[in-house]
Design a protein around this motif. Structure first.
Motif, PDB file in Angstrom:
ATOM      1  N   LEU A  22     101.178  84.458  21.305  1.00  0.00           N
ATOM      2  CA  LEU A  22     101.499  85.584  20.294  1.00  0.00           C
ATOM      3  C   LEU A  22     100.746  85.330  19.111  1.00  0.00           C
ATOM      4  CD1 LEU A  22     105.585  85.197  20.974  1.00  0.00           C
ATOM      5  CD2 LEU A  22     103.965  87.002  21.622  1.00  0.00           C
ATOM      6  N   GLN A  50      97.967  87.458  18.432  1.00  0.00           N
ATOM      7  CA  GLN A  50      98.100  88.893  18.793  1.00  0.00           C
ATOM      8  C   GLN A  50      98.723  89.616  17.554  1.00  0.00           C
ATOM      9  OE1 GLN A  50     100.992  89.147  22.126  1.00  0.00           O
ATOM     10  NE2 GLN A  50     100.034  87.238  22.787  1.00  0.00           N
ATOM     11  N   SER A 110     106.711  91.918  18.969  1.00  0.00           N
ATOM     12  CA  SER A 110     106.111  91.489  20.411  1.00  0.00           C
ATOM     13  C   SER A 110     107.378  91.245  21.416  1.00  0.00           C
ATOM     14  CB  SER A 110     105.418  90.317  20.414  1.00  0.00           C
ATOM     15  OG  SER A 110     104.177  90.616  19.549  1.00  0.00           O
ATOM     16  N   ALA A 116      99.238  91.945  25.614  1.00  0.00           N
ATOM     17  CA  ALA A 116     100.451  91.576  25.004  1.00  0.00           C
ATOM     18  C   ALA A 116     101.305  91.383  26.320  1.00  0.00           C
ATOM     19  CB  ALA A 116     100.947  92.641  24.046  1.00  0.00           C
TER      20      ALA A 116
END
Ligand SMILES: [Zn+2]
Ligand SMILES: [Zn+2]
Length: 289
Positions: free
Chosen positions: A25, A28, A35, A253
């Motif tokens: 994460l 990202q 997320s 993702a």
């Protein structure tokens, strides 16, 4: 933003919730909340956040402490260990390790991984292993020393071991056998063929499949998935990397797990719900949550 870089659309939600067994994460776009919310909206309700250096491993542990549905894995990535030994790790990722490199710097960094591995929200030690693709022969000794140390840490704390194996199958399997693998060992982004899947199956190693199982040229991976015992099959994004087809090249993702899961169910010739149910149970067992 051109459509080539735009995030892929939300897939149809899964009816049975699953875990993304390996994501980053911190690499990202967007906040952790965003997320997780987006992932949960399509049935990806839990993620394993993987640290690759000291800073990332501390962040993974902190994030897992803050969010119930985030579990942490902590390690020095096989491409990070040689940087620490050679004194090339940047200040952030070295944070806490001695400057100047050498085995002492690696030992300092490993001591911090050991401390983090003892935390209850840290469910795994990894990603560790060998990477002969990005690291040249000069880094192999450091990778191997680091890998062996991570195996020992995982076993001592009773945590799962998450393996990064890039073009190093034989040596990874050999070192695991020499050290004695932890009870729960996961090959993240499984990249072996069917023959290696048989070896992993015999040893009881979990095989976690990523978006590349959907790639046109990935028939050997699909062959491996076909013969792997279902109780050892996991799923991951390895996001932001390895976005599944047809979105290859666009940002990955956790919310894209359903795309890969549907492709995997097709390879196995079973329904999507059965696939999700199996994966959900086995991921919880692999990571002990
Ligand atoms: Zn990896
Ligand atoms: Zn990774």
């Amino acid at each position: 933003m051109s459509s080539k870089q735009a995030p892929p659309p939300l897939p149809e939600p899964l009816r049975v919730p699953v875990t993304d067994s390996h994501t980053h994460l911190d690499m990202q776009d967007g906040t952790v909340e965003e997320s997780l919310r987006k992932a949960a909206s399509v049935g990806v309700t839990t993620v394993v956040q993987v640290g690759c250096d000291l800073k990332g491993s501390r962040w993974a542990a902190e994030t897992a402490a803050a969010y119930e549905n985030v579990h942490a894995a902590v390690a020095l990535h096989p491409n990070e260990a040689p940087r620490i030994v050679h004194g090339d790790a940047d200040g952030w990722s070295r944070q806490g390790a001695r400057e100047g490199g050498g085995d002492t710097a690696l030992d300092d960094a490993l001591a911090e991984i050991d401390r983090l591995a003892g935390l209850s929200q840290v469910r795994a030690v990894g990603e560790t292993g060998l990477d002969y693709f990005r690291t040249g022969p000069e880094g192999v000794a450091a990778q191997e020393r680091s890998f062996r140390a991570h195996i020992e840490i995982a076993k001592r704390h009773g945590k799962a071991l998450v393996i990064h194996d890039r073009e190093a199958h034989a040596d990874v399997l050999r070192i695991l056998a020499e050290e004695g693998a932890p009870e729960r060992t996961v090959f993240h982004c499984y990249s072996g063929d069917a023959e290696m899947a048989e070896v992993c199956a015999a040893a009881g190693y979990y095989m976690s499949f990523a978006g590349n199982v959907t790639f046109k040229n990935a028939q050997p991976l699909r062959d491996a998935l076909t013969i792997a015992p279902l109780e050892l099959v996991l799923i991951e994004t390895d996001a932001p990397f390895l976005t599944p087809a047809p979105y290859r090249g666009r940002p990955n993702a956790p919310y894209l797990i359903p795309v890969t899961l549907r492709a995997m169910a097709e390879v196995r010739g079973i329904g999507e719900d059965a696939m999700a149910e199996a994966i959900a149970g086995h991921t919880a067992r692999a990571f002990g949550y």
